[in-house]
Enzyme design. Structure first.
Site, PDB file in Angstrom:
ATOM      1  N   ARG A  61     -10.542  15.131  12.603  1.00 41.21           N
ATOM      2  CA  ARG A  61     -10.096  14.038  13.057  1.00 41.21           C
ATOM      3  C   ARG A  61     -10.266  14.137  14.365  1.00 41.21           C
ATOM      4  O   ARG A  61     -10.215  13.228  15.112  1.00 41.21           O
ATOM      5  CB  ARG A  61      -8.654  13.905  12.590  1.00 41.21           C
ATOM      6  CG  ARG A  61      -8.597  13.268  11.144  1.00 41.21           C
ATOM      7  CD  ARG A  61      -7.010  12.851  10.939  1.00 41.21           C
ATOM      8  NE  ARG A  61      -6.921  12.037   9.589  1.00 41.21           N
ATOM      9  CZ  ARG A  61      -5.847  11.256   9.390  1.00 41.21           C
ATOM     10  NH1 ARG A  61      -4.673  11.204  10.110  1.00 41.21           N
ATOM     11  NH2 ARG A  61      -5.723  10.618   8.353  1.00 41.21           N
ATOM     12  N   VAL A  62     -10.095  15.302  15.157  1.00 41.83           N
ATOM     13  CA  VAL A  62     -10.202  15.573  16.752  1.00 41.83           C
ATOM     14  C   VAL A  62     -11.320  16.331  16.804  1.00 41.83           C
ATOM     15  O   VAL A  62     -11.371  17.573  16.270  1.00 41.83           O
ATOM     16  CB  VAL A  62      -8.661  16.165  16.911  1.00 41.83           C
ATOM     17  CG1 VAL A  62      -8.884  16.254  18.519  1.00 41.83           C
ATOM     18  CG2 VAL A  62      -7.667  15.090  16.858  1.00 41.83           C
ATOM     19  N   LYS A  63     -12.199  15.853  17.369  1.00 46.12           N
ATOM     20  CA  LYS A  63     -13.346  16.709  17.921  1.00 46.12           C
ATOM     21  C   LYS A  63     -13.987  16.067  19.184  1.00 46.12           C
ATOM     22  O   LYS A  63     -14.216  17.003  20.076  1.00 46.12           O
ATOM     23  CB  LYS A  63     -14.342  16.856  16.858  1.00 46.12           C
ATOM     24  CG  LYS A  63     -14.955  15.725  16.189  1.00 46.12           C
ATOM     25  CD  LYS A  63     -15.744  15.970  15.034  1.00 46.12           C
ATOM     26  CE  LYS A  63     -16.055  14.632  14.140  1.00 46.12           C
ATOM     27  NZ  LYS A  63     -16.589  14.960  12.713  1.00 46.12           N
ATOM     28  N   THR A  64     -14.421  14.814  19.253  1.00 48.52           N
ATOM     29  CA  THR A  64     -14.849  14.430  20.699  1.00 48.52           C
ATOM     30  C   THR A  64     -13.843  13.462  21.419  1.00 48.52           C
ATOM     31  O   THR A  64     -14.295  13.314  22.512  1.00 48.52           O
ATOM     32  CB  THR A  64     -15.992  13.284  20.326  1.00 48.52           C
ATOM     33  OG1 THR A  64     -15.503  12.460  19.314  1.00 48.52           O
ATOM     34  CG2 THR A  64     -16.952  13.893  19.163  1.00 48.52           C
ATOM     35  N   ASP A 122     -13.414   5.798  11.313  1.00 47.98           N
ATOM     36  CA  ASP A 122     -14.025   6.457  12.358  1.00 47.98           C
ATOM     37  C   ASP A 122     -13.230   6.223  13.717  1.00 47.98           C
ATOM     38  O   ASP A 122     -13.124   5.022  13.851  1.00 47.98           O
ATOM     39  CB  ASP A 122     -15.281   6.384  12.603  1.00 47.98           C
ATOM     40  CG  ASP A 122     -16.332   7.196  13.299  1.00 47.98           C
ATOM     41  OD1 ASP A 122     -15.408   7.863  13.912  1.00 47.98           O
ATOM     42  OD2 ASP A 122     -17.348   7.555  12.833  1.00 47.98           O
ATOM     43  N   LYS A 134     -19.768   0.761  28.034  1.00 50.14           N
ATOM     44  CA  LYS A 134     -18.998   0.298  29.265  1.00 50.14           C
ATOM     45  C   LYS A 134     -19.835   0.779  30.347  1.00 50.14           C
ATOM     46  O   LYS A 134     -20.018   0.141  31.433  1.00 50.14           O
ATOM     47  CB  LYS A 134     -17.610   0.702  29.395  1.00 50.14           C
ATOM     48  CG  LYS A 134     -17.173   0.398  30.540  1.00 50.14           C
ATOM     49  CD  LYS A 134     -15.463   0.777  30.481  1.00 50.14           C
ATOM     50  CE  LYS A 134     -14.589   0.149  31.888  1.00 50.14           C
ATOM     51  NZ  LYS A 134     -13.356   0.271  31.865  1.00 50.14           N
ATOM     52  N   TYR A 225     -35.885 -23.345  11.302  1.00 57.42           N
ATOM     53  CA  TYR A 225     -35.005 -24.048  11.882  1.00 57.42           C
ATOM     54  C   TYR A 225     -33.785 -24.674  10.986  1.00 57.42           C
ATOM     55  O   TYR A 225     -33.574 -24.199   9.801  1.00 57.42           O
ATOM     56  CB  TYR A 225     -35.690 -25.523  12.328  1.00 57.42           C
ATOM     57  CG  TYR A 225     -36.463 -26.114  11.281  1.00 57.42           C
ATOM     58  CD1 TYR A 225     -35.705 -27.237  10.319  1.00 57.42           C
ATOM     59  CD2 TYR A 225     -37.784 -26.228  11.230  1.00 57.42           C
ATOM     60  CE1 TYR A 225     -36.278 -27.808   9.301  1.00 57.42           C
ATOM     61  CE2 TYR A 225     -38.456 -26.692  10.041  1.00 57.42           C
ATOM     62  CZ  TYR A 225     -37.928 -27.607   9.234  1.00 57.42           C
ATOM     63  OH  TYR A 225     -38.434 -28.290   8.176  1.00 57.42           O
ATOM     64  N   HIS A 285     -29.843 -31.909  -2.214  1.00 59.57           N
ATOM     65  CA  HIS A 285     -29.067 -32.072  -0.975  1.00 59.57           C
ATOM     66  C   HIS A 285     -27.754 -31.617  -1.434  1.00 59.57           C
ATOM     67  O   HIS A 285     -26.652 -32.195  -1.167  1.00 59.57           O
ATOM     68  CB  HIS A 285     -28.940 -33.546  -0.444  1.00 59.57           C
ATOM     69  CG  HIS A 285     -30.372 -34.015  -0.080  1.00 59.57           C
ATOM     70  ND1 HIS A 285     -31.208 -33.199   0.706  1.00 59.57           N
ATOM     71  CD2 HIS A 285     -31.078 -35.241  -0.355  1.00 59.57           C
ATOM     72  CE1 HIS A 285     -32.196 -33.725   0.859  1.00 59.57           C
ATOM     73  NE2 HIS A 285     -32.388 -35.071   0.271  1.00 59.57           N
ATOM     74  N   ASP A 483      -9.874 -50.373 -11.435  1.00 55.62           N
ATOM     75  CA  ASP A 483     -11.228 -50.802 -11.333  1.00 55.62           C
ATOM     76  C   ASP A 483     -12.258 -49.718 -11.619  1.00 55.62           C
ATOM     77  O   ASP A 483     -13.191 -49.942 -12.138  1.00 55.62           O
ATOM     78  CB  ASP A 483     -11.662 -51.492 -10.016  1.00 55.62           C
ATOM     79  CG  ASP A 483     -11.392 -50.754  -8.876  1.00 55.62           C
ATOM     80  OD1 ASP A 483     -11.035 -49.522  -8.906  1.00 55.62           O
ATOM     81  OD2 ASP A 483     -11.433 -51.120  -7.617  1.00 55.62           O
ATOM     82  N   ARG A 525      -7.272 -31.526  -8.864  1.00 55.99           N
ATOM     83  CA  ARG A 525      -8.361 -32.130  -8.145  1.00 55.99           C
ATOM     84  C   ARG A 525      -9.487 -31.177  -7.566  1.00 55.99           C
ATOM     85  O   ARG A 525      -9.273 -29.989  -7.403  1.00 55.99           O
ATOM     86  CB  ARG A 525      -7.744 -32.813  -6.773  1.00 55.99           C
ATOM     87  CG  ARG A 525      -8.658 -33.920  -6.233  1.00 55.99           C
ATOM     88  CD  ARG A 525      -7.609 -34.430  -4.804  1.00 55.99           C
ATOM     89  NE  ARG A 525      -7.786 -33.400  -3.738  1.00 55.99           N
ATOM     90  CZ  ARG A 525      -7.043 -33.635  -2.720  1.00 55.99           C
ATOM     91  NH1 ARG A 525      -6.364 -34.726  -2.559  1.00 55.99           N
ATOM     92  NH2 ARG A 525      -7.052 -32.863  -1.723  1.00 55.99           N
TER      93      ARG A 525
END
Length: 529
Positions: A61-64, A122, A134, A225, A285, A483, A525
């Site tokens: 978990r901790v290396k870099t 990660d 950055k 397009y 369509h 109707d 519906r």
């Protein structure tokens, strides 16, 4: 000597890339399995602990996460104060970072136990990518094996320009953004599941959608397009799409897909999934203009195409059974211009036939989707509006006739009930206001996308041209006035299925009784805007 830090999960092409870096003068730094991979390939590489003076710990978990790494990435050597600080703390610049991340999305998609999935989050990788990106004016950041050849070529030709590094930085930030979005989405799902399991269920509804949404999709291809030639378009896919989705379909033949083709294919896919028996759907369509169900797939196609052969010109056809030579022969003989054919698969003889006929030879897109009928999880629809995004559950609820209630004096016959079920499956895929007329499990008339339900009923009757007599009518929403019922009766239908829920339901029921119709209410519906 410039330095490159390499730490990747996917080691495809890494050895060749690293060898190229050594060739142009880079010193390599690496971690864990990546370091072993490089050394096994005979490449010189420093372990990360040789740079930081600190061992990898806590199960990796901790290396870099160390000042000698992030100082080496973030330090601006053109600024005297940065250069002085780096010299004081013995921090050497790192000029290139190559990182791809733990496979969190794969772990989440597999449904691994929570603890195992969390271990695939990660931390160090995204941190290095962000630090390097950055500081792109000095540092190059590589996130994908597809970038290796281009980066190497430019390094060998004299180096990466600031513009090159800016483009790489943009890709890195897009990578970390998508990664974080996937993790955030997974945590929301876990929270929602936990809430749903609570007895009271008090917060389950509130947790259905997160307070902040960051969807992530990867571009699969640019499209010629959009809906119209003046609109740009591309096809993006979600991470690990299910086998039943359009993103899982394979194009076996034909021209490239257009924006409208993809929309129509997805609509066809959704409709044909409604049926267990052999069925065929013809869409134009995104609206069904033909649909039929029959024990014989060839007959199902013939009846579907006959529903509205005029509208079927330039349509999308979908079937829920593999295309046989007999079905291919029927399609070639009956169908005119067709944009695409979607099926769970194609027999070899069928493929030979479909790709050899002059009218199909060059253009018709043949799409194979083996998982077409696979079960699917509940998913969401995302739709842009100006300034925002609308999110909802997809309308994928199965038709359940057991929940329906007959509201008229007369019950439907067995044949009418079969047509009502078929009509309900079709009408939910027509644009509102939607009316469909069905006879013997064949769509004979559809009215869709009208501002008035009465207009849809009249259009459907015109399309049916007398063929709805003795059949069924499906409506995606209630009849606001009687109707619409009168129009359906005039078209010859003898049974209606609709959601109900109008303040004038009594008038619609009375009209149905006057005409001797059976009318069922579903209580659900299916608007489709």
């Amino acid at each position: 000597m410039p330095r490159a830090l390499l730490s990747v999960t996917d080691k495809t092409g890494l050895a060749d890339f690293a060898a190229g870096l050594v060739e142009v003068g880079y010193e390599l730094i690496s971690t864990g399995g990546t370091l072993r991979h490089l050394r096994d390939a005979g490449l010189p590489a420093l372990g990360i602990e040789e740079v930081t003076g600190f061992p990898e710990m806590l199960d990796g978990r901790v290396k870099t996460l160390h000042p000698k790494v992030h100082g080496g990435l973030l330090g601006r050597t053109d600024l005297p104060e940065h250069a002085a600080a780096m010299a004081e703390h013995d921090i050497q610049p790192i000029d290139l970072v190559c990182v791809n991340l733990y496979r969190f999305e794969e772990a989440a998609a597999k449904g691994l136990p929570e603890a195992e999935t969390v271990e695939q989050i990660d931390i160090g990788g995204p941190s290095m990518l962000r630090s390097a990106a950055k500081n792109y004016e000095r540092v190059a950041v590589v996130t994908d094996a597809e970038q290796y050849d281009d980066v190497l070529a430019k390094l060998k030709a004299g180096g990466l320009s600031v513009d090159d590094r800016r483009i790489l930085a943009a890709s890195a930030f897009a990578t970390t953004a998508a990664y974080d979005a996937a993790i955030a989405g997974w945590f929301v799902e876990q929270t929602a599941d936990a809430d749903a399991d609570e007895e009271a269920g008090e917060t389950a509804d509130d947790a259905a959608f997160p307070a902040r949404l960051s969807p992530s999709f990867e571009k699969r291809t640019d499209l010629p397009y959009g809906e119209n030639p003046h609109q740009r378009a591309a096809f993006f896919v979600e991470p690990h799409p299910g086998p039943e989705t359009l993103a899982a379909a394979e194009q076996l033949h034909g021209k490239g897909l257009s924006y409208n083709n993809l929309l129509d294919l997805d609509a066809a896919r959704a409709l044909i999934r409604e049926f267990d028996a052999p069925a065929c759907a013809v869409l134009k369509h995104t609206n069904p203009c033909g649909c039929a169900e029959h024990e014989d797939p060839v007959t199902a196609f013939q009846r579907a195409y006959a529903g509205d052969p005029v509208s079927a010109f330039g349509s999308i056809i979908a079937v829920n059974r593999p295309v046989t030579a007999a079905l291919a022969e029927a399609i070639c003989e009956t169908a005119g211009f067709v944009e695409a054919l979607l099926a769970p698969g194609f027999d070899d003889d069928a493929l030979d036939l479909l790709t050899s006929r002059p009218v199909w030879k060059k253009n018709v897109r043949l799409m194979s989707l083996p998982g077409l009928l696979d079960a699917a999880p509940v998913t969401t629809d995302l739709r842009r509006v100006s300034g925002g995004l609308l999110v909802q559950d997809r309308d994928e609820a199965a038709v359940d006739p057991a929940e329906w209630e007959c509201k008229t004096d007369r019950q439907p016959t067995a044949a009418e009930r079969a047509d009502l079920i078929f009509a309900q499956r079709v009408v939910k895929h027509l644009k509102s206001n939607a009316i469909c007329y069905v006879k013997d499990r064949q769509l004979v008339g559809a009215g869709a996308g009208q501002m008035s339900r009465l207009d849809s009923a009249k259009i459907a009757a015109e399309k049916a041209d007398g063929r709805a007599a003795g059949g069924a009518c499906g409506s995606d929403a209630f009849f606001p006035f009687r109707d619409g019922v009168d129009a359906a009766a005039a078209a010859g239908v003898t049974a209606i299925v609709q959601p109900g829920g109008s303040k004038r339901d009594d008038e619609a029921i009375a009209a149905a009784n006057e005409h001797g119709l059976a009318m069922l209410f579903t209580g659900r519906r299916h608007f489709r805007h």
